[in-house]
Design a protein around this motif. Sequence first.
Motif, PDB file in Angstrom:
ATOM      1  N   LEU A 593       0.856  -1.173   0.000  1.00 11.52           N
ATOM      2  CA  LEU A 593       0.000   0.000   0.000  1.00 11.52           C
ATOM      3  C   LEU A 593       0.895   1.227   0.000  1.00 11.52           C
ATOM      4  O   LEU A 593       1.654   1.455   0.940  1.00 11.52           O
ATOM      5  CB  LEU A 593      -0.871  -0.031   1.255  1.00 11.52           C
ATOM      6  CG  LEU A 593      -1.934   1.046   1.258  1.00 11.52           C
ATOM      7  CD1 LEU A 593      -2.856   0.887   0.068  1.00 11.52           C
ATOM      8  CD2 LEU A 593      -2.737   0.967   2.537  1.00 11.52           C
ATOM      9  N   ASP A 594       0.804   1.990  -1.100  1.00 10.16           N
ATOM     10  CA  ASP A 594       1.690   3.135  -1.312  1.00 10.16           C
ATOM     11  C   ASP A 594       1.212   4.348  -0.519  1.00 10.16           C
ATOM     12  O   ASP A 594       0.015   4.470  -0.236  1.00 10.16           O
ATOM     13  CB  ASP A 594       1.672   3.461  -2.812  1.00 10.16           C
ATOM     14  CG  ASP A 594       2.983   4.070  -3.265  1.00 10.16           C
ATOM     15  OD1 ASP A 594       3.818   4.389  -2.406  1.00 10.16           O
ATOM     16  OD2 ASP A 594       3.165   4.206  -4.494  1.00 10.16           O
ATOM     17  N   ASP A 595       2.114   5.231  -0.204  1.00 13.75           N
ATOM     18  CA  ASP A 595       1.788   6.539   0.398  1.00 13.75           C
ATOM     19  C   ASP A 595       0.851   6.394   1.580  1.00 13.75           C
ATOM     20  O   ASP A 595      -0.074   7.200   1.749  1.00 13.75           O
ATOM     21  CB  ASP A 595       1.112   7.464  -0.641  1.00 13.75           C
ATOM     22  CG  ASP A 595       1.936   7.575  -1.912  1.00 13.75           C
ATOM     23  OD1 ASP A 595       3.162   7.372  -1.825  1.00 13.75           O
ATOM     24  OD2 ASP A 595       1.354   7.862  -2.971  1.00 13.75           O
ATOM     25  N   PHE A 596       1.071   5.400   2.420  1.00 11.92           N
ATOM     26  CA  PHE A 596       0.130   5.198   3.517  1.00 11.92           C
ATOM     27  C   PHE A 596       0.150   6.397   4.470  1.00 11.92           C
ATOM     28  O   PHE A 596       1.189   6.938   4.796  1.00 11.92           O
ATOM     29  CB  PHE A 596       0.439   3.915   4.304  1.00 11.92           C
ATOM     30  CG  PHE A 596      -0.558   3.716   5.398  1.00 11.92           C
ATOM     31  CD1 PHE A 596      -1.825   3.263   5.103  1.00 11.92           C
ATOM     32  CD2 PHE A 596      -0.260   4.064   6.710  1.00 11.92           C
ATOM     33  CE1 PHE A 596      -2.782   3.143   6.091  1.00 11.92           C
ATOM     34  CE2 PHE A 596      -1.207   3.949   7.700  1.00 11.92           C
ATOM     35  CZ  PHE A 596      -2.480   3.489   7.392  1.00 11.92           C
ATOM     36  N   ALA A 650       9.817   2.669   4.586  1.00  9.11           N
ATOM     37  CA  ALA A 650       9.715   4.124   4.710  1.00  9.11           C
ATOM     38  C   ALA A 650      10.101   4.748   3.380  1.00  9.11           C
ATOM     39  O   ALA A 650      11.133   4.400   2.803  1.00  9.11           O
ATOM     40  CB  ALA A 650      10.630   4.608   5.822  1.00  9.11           C
ATOM     41  N   GLU A 651       9.250   5.660   2.886  1.00  5.80           N
ATOM     42  CA  GLU A 651       9.518   6.322   1.613  1.00  5.80           C
ATOM     43  C   GLU A 651      10.197   7.652   1.862  1.00  5.80           C
ATOM     44  O   GLU A 651       9.963   8.289   2.891  1.00  5.80           O
ATOM     45  CB  GLU A 651       8.199   6.634   0.890  1.00  5.80           C
ATOM     46  CG  GLU A 651       7.396   5.450   0.462  1.00  5.80           C
ATOM     47  CD  GLU A 651       6.201   5.912  -0.374  1.00  5.80           C
ATOM     48  OE1 GLU A 651       6.381   6.058  -1.587  1.00  5.80           O
ATOM     49  OE2 GLU A 651       5.125   6.145   0.200  1.00  5.80           O
ATOM     50  N   GLY A 652      11.006   8.080   0.887  1.00  2.94           N
ATOM     51  CA  GLY A 652      11.565   9.439   0.933  1.00  2.94           C
ATOM     52  C   GLY A 652      12.537   9.671   2.081  1.00  2.94           C
ATOM     53  O   GLY A 652      12.553  10.749   2.685  1.00  2.94           O
TER      54      GLY A 652
HETATM   55 MG    MG Z   1       4.772   6.373  -2.511  1.00  2.00          MG
END
Ligand code: MG
Length: 849
Positions: A593-596, A650-652
């Motif tokens: 699940l992206d950008d949660f 963890a993104e970014g």
């Molecule tokens: Mg994302």
Amino acid sequence: MNPQIPPEPLVLVVDDDVMTRILVTEALEPEGFRIEEADGGLEAIEFFQRGSPDLILLDVTMPGMSGFECCERLRRLPGGAHVPIVVLTGNDDDASIKEALEAGASDFIAKPMQWRLLAHRLRYLLRSSSALAELSRIRDSLGHAQALARLGNWEYRLSTGTGYWSPQLSRILGQTPEAGPATFDRLLLCVPEDQRPQVLDAFMGLHAGTGSYALEHRVRHGDGSERHVFHQAEAVHEAGRLVLLRGTLQDITERKQQELRIEYLANHDALTGLPNRNLLNDRLSQIIARARRTGLHLATLVLDLDRFKFVNDSYGHPIGDALLQAVADRLKMAVREGDTVARLGGDEFVILLTDLADTQTAEDVVQKVLSMFVDPFLLGEHTLHMSTSIGVSEFPADGDSGEILLKTADAALYSAKDKGRNCYQFYNHKMGALMEERADIEHALHQAMARGELELHYQPKVDLNSGKIYGMEALLRWRRPGIGQVPPDRFIPLAEETGLIVPIGDWVLRTACAQLGAWHASGFSHLTMAVNVSVRQFRQISMPDLVREVLADSGVPAQCLELELTESLLMQNQELVVRDLNQLKEIGVTLSLDDFGTGYSSLSYLKQFPIDVVKIDQSFIRDVTDSVDGASLTKSIIAMAKSLNMSTVAEGVETEGQLGFLNTNRCDAIQGYYFSRPLAQSEIGELLQAGTRLPSDSCHGEPQQRVLLLVDDEDNILSALQRVLRRDGYRILSTTKPQEALELMAIHPVGVIVSDARMRDMAGTELLRRVKGLHPETVRIMLSGYTELNSVTEAINEGAVYKFITKPWNDEILREHIRESFRRYEAGAQRSEPGPAQASDAAAIDGAV
Ligand code: MG
Ligand code: C2E
Ligand code: MG
């Protein structure tokens, strides 16, 4: 057709005087007549019924029935109306002649007869009677034809001033033939007043020499009902003089009604009955013309229901349709009589406000329209709270044609939606520039794929246990000639809106899998590939089918493919989404699940979906080092995801500080500029070759501490297990001998032990019982066939076994159980409480059971 007399006409001679009968026979037979005789009226009638003569010669003075009476009775018989009857009278007996003709005789011959002329006379009579019969047949069939064609005709003869109406004409006009003279005046009175001048004009024109006319008009019957007729007429000249006017009227009411119905359907929306785009365009040009004359304003409102798709997807189309009808009704209530409410399709409505004094009035109506959505819509058992966004353009400021007014209102709507729904925007010129840019991008995007302007970049994902790259995320790039690289945020929303995302997404999936296949082939077989998928793709095609096909084409194992989904997908029609996601899980792909955190779904809402990985949105990560909120939110997302058996990425991640935070809080993996930006395929190749990884002090710091011990007396099982678990970064110890296992445990900090149930030297239950005594903190897993379930129940009950995994195992489930067991081991170690496998711990049996 020429009237023909029969070849040997049969003549019935009726006379009481035998002499006359003989003389007639002698005169006619040589001339080709056949003769039958009757000596009285009764006999004649009897013969007529049997023999059907072509002509009857009838004496008037006979004893018994007179010739007059006989003639009358013959005329009433079937077939008797048209047969020529010639009566034989005395010379100069005017009274008899008159009486005979009144009784229906066709002609008379005075006695004494001129025998020489008799045959000629009869032949002539036969011919003219046959012509008359033919004429009456033609008239009959004309009458039938006119009735069938609902066609009537009229004539007006100028010399006599008399006219004629066919019976069918009377019927069409709703008149009886006897109702009055067949004049044009009477016909005109049947035309409704509003159309009379037009019909009269045409008629006068005919008089004056226009030659002909053809027009459609209505006629009104006595009961007030109306019919539509097609009326044609012409003038007939003889020797240069106008002698006759004649015309036809055809009743075209049914055709007209069908035409009206077709016209209605072509101009109205079938669901709501509102005008459709066609009629809207018509009205727009009319009211623009009027506004030009009057100098008054006009406003075009374009409305779009917020979250209508959600209603359709969640409650089904019948409720969606009922909602649109209810909205149509409310919109009609918000406007004045002369305004137009139209539906362009889907959930898009247009309102035209005419004759406005100023902008303020338009704004008032817009407010009123918005207020129509305050009360919820009650549809069956559902109560729906709806809102709408409205874009407004005005004439003449924002456009001087219908097309431009709709376009500018659309641009304003777009901006209203952007502002966050349930609001309205009046058009301004800045919006126009934005719309143009959009149109420009849309046009170029259509060609981008064919021209090879799209490419993929890849961003590594790093496992925080091992510090190693375990996979990539494919990110789309558009190299637009003359403009440079367009970031996905600028074109993907548009591609989603237009549906182009479907072919583009197809290309991305194929290209990414093909690239992964190439990396696998060059020795990096542990790598996974994550591909972003849009909601629209799920809605428009079968993702499971596409994924199956692409996996087969690329030869990439399903577990190496990860699909990154958005929260909005999970908010769609749940049943369908869950079905597709379950199918994808069956295929074996990983779902993340992206950008949660950016959407509305809570983690517990996610429980109902088979999600494996939660990607924590960069907006949280950005904050972790300097905002208490960011830090605590991120921490709780990680903890809750773990409790749901989901791993976290963890993104970014951009800084060492963020990385440190994530390490401490045991996030499983990271992605971000700190490790690597998204790179072109060749650069990724270099990164992989160089073995680039996070230094071990930037990882959880204890990668070797995840020590896994595998015990099985079969070598091939051990190597199969090692193959599956290798890429999870454990230090794997293995042995075929239970005794040796205990020795290994004394030397190494084994976190999880997986033991076979049936081994030659020592049963698995016995081994795990001993491990429990010696190393209570180690998490113990039993690997065994179903059949041995009974023998291990006791061990489970004692708490000697924490998990039970059946053979043959499912790789993914096995990996997840072991990951989870390590988390459990580590959590136990952190609490420095006794080991996790206490007697009170309930044993879990793997997902296959
Ligand atoms: Mg994302
Ligand atoms: P995403 O899937 O959340 O991808 C992560 C985005 O964050 C990428 O932006 C990536 O370049 C950027 N990023 C990665 N690390 C960092 C960092 O440390 N700092 C910052 N500030 N940003 C970082 P990108 O490539 O511009 O993609 C944007 C979005 O476009 C993606 O967000 C994804 O939702 C969408 N997208 C990209 N490729 C595709 C695709 O093939 N299909 C679909 N449907 N969407 C795609
Ligand atoms: Mg993504």
